[in-house]
Motif scaffolding. Structure first.
Motif, short mmCIF file in Angstrom:
data_model
loop_
_atom_site.label_atom_id
_atom_site.label_comp_id
_atom_site.label_asym_id
_atom_site.label_seq_id
_atom_site.Cartn_x
_atom_site.Cartn_y
_atom_site.Cartn_z
N UNK A 246 -3.24 8.04 -2.43
CA UNK A 246 -3.93 7.62 -3.18
C UNK A 246 -5.07 6.15 -2.50
N UNK A 247 -5.73 6.20 -1.51
CA UNK A 247 -6.83 5.17 -1.07
C UNK A 247 -6.33 3.40 -1.51
N UNK A 248 -6.32 3.19 -3.23
CA UNK A 248 -6.69 2.31 -3.32
C UNK A 248 -5.59 2.36 -4.43
N UNK A 249 -5.50 1.03 -4.39
CA UNK A 249 -4.57 0.17 -5.49
C UNK A 249 -5.62 0.10 -7.04
N UNK A 250 -6.59 0.23 -7.18
CA UNK A 250 -7.35 0.12 -8.15
C UNK A 250 -7.62 1.16 -8.73
N UNK B 126 -1.52 -0.43 -8.43
CA UNK B 126 -1.11 0.06 -7.96
C UNK B 126 -0.83 1.15 -7.59
N UNK B 127 -0.31 1.71 -7.61
CA UNK B 127 0.18 3.00 -6.75
C UNK B 127 0.98 4.69 -7.29
N UNK B 128 0.23 5.49 -7.95
CA UNK B 128 1.22 6.71 -8.32
C UNK B 128 1.27 7.46 -7.34
N UNK B 129 2.26 7.75 -7.04
CA UNK B 129 2.88 8.76 -6.14
C UNK B 129 3.63 10.48 -6.39
N UNK C 3 -15.29 4.87 -4.19
CA UNK C 3 -15.54 4.23 -4.86
C UNK C 3 -15.46 5.18 -6.66
N UNK C 4 -15.77 5.92 -6.43
CA UNK C 4 -16.31 6.82 -7.41
C UNK C 4 -14.71 6.59 -9.04
N UNK C 5 -13.96 7.49 -7.86
CA UNK C 5 -12.49 6.87 -8.81
C UNK C 5 -12.04 5.39 -9.18
N UNK D 161 6.74 8.74 -9.21
CA UNK D 161 6.76 7.46 -9.87
C UNK D 161 5.25 6.64 -9.81
N UNK D 162 5.02 5.19 -9.85
CA UNK D 162 4.08 4.43 -9.65
C UNK D 162 4.79 3.50 -9.31
#
Length: 405
Positions: free
Chosen positions: A59-63, A76-79, A11-13, A107-108
């Motif tokens: 990263x657990x969340x797309x937000x 989305x997701x950076x990886x 949630x903080x992230x 990338x993303x």
């Protein structure tokens, strides 16, 4: 309790995450190539044995890591997926020949994935491959390595990204003598980076001292980066200073950029042992706004053998496209080996693997058994009395009438 902690961290992230600028993704190739060469320089400090580094950032969340483009902010997701492998074999008692390969794919994308990207409308996916050969002479404590670097653009949405070359070829070289090393990478006839390192800290892993003032000498390196601004050369130098503070388990790391920007980052690391197989770190990094104390991004990480958990850590900010306010988890393994000694990247001492030889000497065992049987087996004299002969024991008859002197 663990689930509650994870939900709060996520949630903080989501609440405080800043979007990733598209410019950070287009500059990701330089970051990947430079980090690979830094890792290779640390591994070449020994120049023999082997090393493996494999990691997958999650990263657990797309937000958590949205992308900011001229069309707005996109979830989305950076990886980042990466591996590094080095292996060597002995030519004779002092000469070692090695092969190494490092790979990053980062990338993303609009959806999370493990092997196959989704290739969304605003995706940017690139990779960097570094490989080469090394030679080490342990008698002179010298190492030479050289090879190639391939930077490839897999996908870049033309809606928001400038045109980029889909394939670039660089070449690199590394030379070390004792505590001094020089490393450089080139594109065609122009340099990209030149790095001078002075590893002054004495490390028992490489034959140095285990304690004393020599273990408190600093490790310094200065890197010249070539860059262009409005078509003109705008090169800068980044200075890194690593300092042992306590028993080679507590270290500070400082980074400065010259000539203009000054302080870049600071990190305090407590390693769970001098073999560096786990660590707890706190860090701050100065971002691009240069707006005083508010521009300092504070964070930290817990780095264990199989997983790394970080929040706003300087390392993650540099290597995950200037992402801030985000909880990151990396599933990974990083381990070096020389002989029967294991260690983490940049370690001062090793963690030996204890082995026990349980093989029996059959001839020795049968001999002992035979001697024991002869001692315990009675014989019969001429009068029929049983006599036990004790080998190795001598009796001397003494006349009681003679006085001892």
């Amino acid at each position: 309790m663990n689930k509650i902690f994870l939900m709060l961290a996520m949630a903080a992230g989501v609440a405080f995450a800043g979007p990733i600028p598209t410019e950070a993704l287009t500059q990701g190739g330089l970051v990947m190539r430079d980090r690979q060469l830094r890792d290779i320089g640390l591994v070449m400090r020994g120049g023999r044995g082997g090393f493996v580094d494999i990691g997958y950032t999650y990263t657990p969340s797309s937000g958590q890591l949205p992308l900011k483009s001229k069309y707005g902010v996109h979830d989305g997701f950076a990886f980042r997926h990466h591996y590094g492998i080095f292996g060597s074999w002995m030519l004779d008692s002092t000469d070692h020949l090695g092969f190494l390969t490092w790979f990053d794919r980062a990338g993303w994308d609009s959806q999370d994935f493990f092997f196959f990207p989704h290739y969304g409308d605003f995706a940017h996916i690139s990779s960097a491959l570094t490989w080469g050969f090394s030679y080490t002479n342990s008698a002179y404590d010298a190492t030479f390595a050289l090879g190639l670097q391939h930077q490839n653009l897999e996908l870049a949405s033309r809606k928001v990204y400038p045109n980029e070359s889909d394939s670039l070829l660089f070449y690199w070289a590394h030379a070390r003598y004792k505590n001094v090393s020089v490393q450089a990478s080139f594109y065609r006839n122009t340099f990209q980076t030149i790095r001078l390192s002075l590893d002054l800290e004495s490390r028992s892993l490489y034959g140095g001292a285990t304690s004393g003032f020599k273990t408190f000498l600093p490790n310094l390196n200065a890197t010249i980066y070539r860059r262009k601004t409005n078509g003109d050369d705008d090169n800068f130098v980044r200075l890194n200073w690593e300092q042992n503070l306590y028993k080679q388990i507590l270290y500070s790391e400082l980074t400065f950029d010259f000539p203009d920007n000054g302080f870049r980052s600071a990190t305090l690391k407590y390693y769970l042992g001098s073999a560096r197989l786990g660590a707890i770190e706190a860090s701050c990094i100065r971002r691009h706004e240069r707006a005083g104390a508010k521009d300092l991004l504070w964070g930290g990480a817990i780095d264990l053998f199989f997983v790394r958990l970080g929040y706003n850590a300087a390392f993650d900010y540099e290597n995950m496209f200037h992402a801030k306010g985000t909880f990151l988890a990396e599933i990974k393994i990083s381990l070096g080996k020389i002989g029967n000694s294991f260690f983490g990247r940049g370690a001062a001492q090793s963690a030996p693997m204890e082995t026990t030889d349980r093989r029996y000497d059959l001839k020795k065992f049968l001999k002992v058994q035979s001697e024991q049987q002869n001692i315990s087996t009675p014989t019969v004299d001429a009068q029929g009395n049983k006599v036990i002969e004790a080998k190795g024991i001598r009796y001397e008859k003494v006349d009681a009438t003679q006085g001892g002197h």
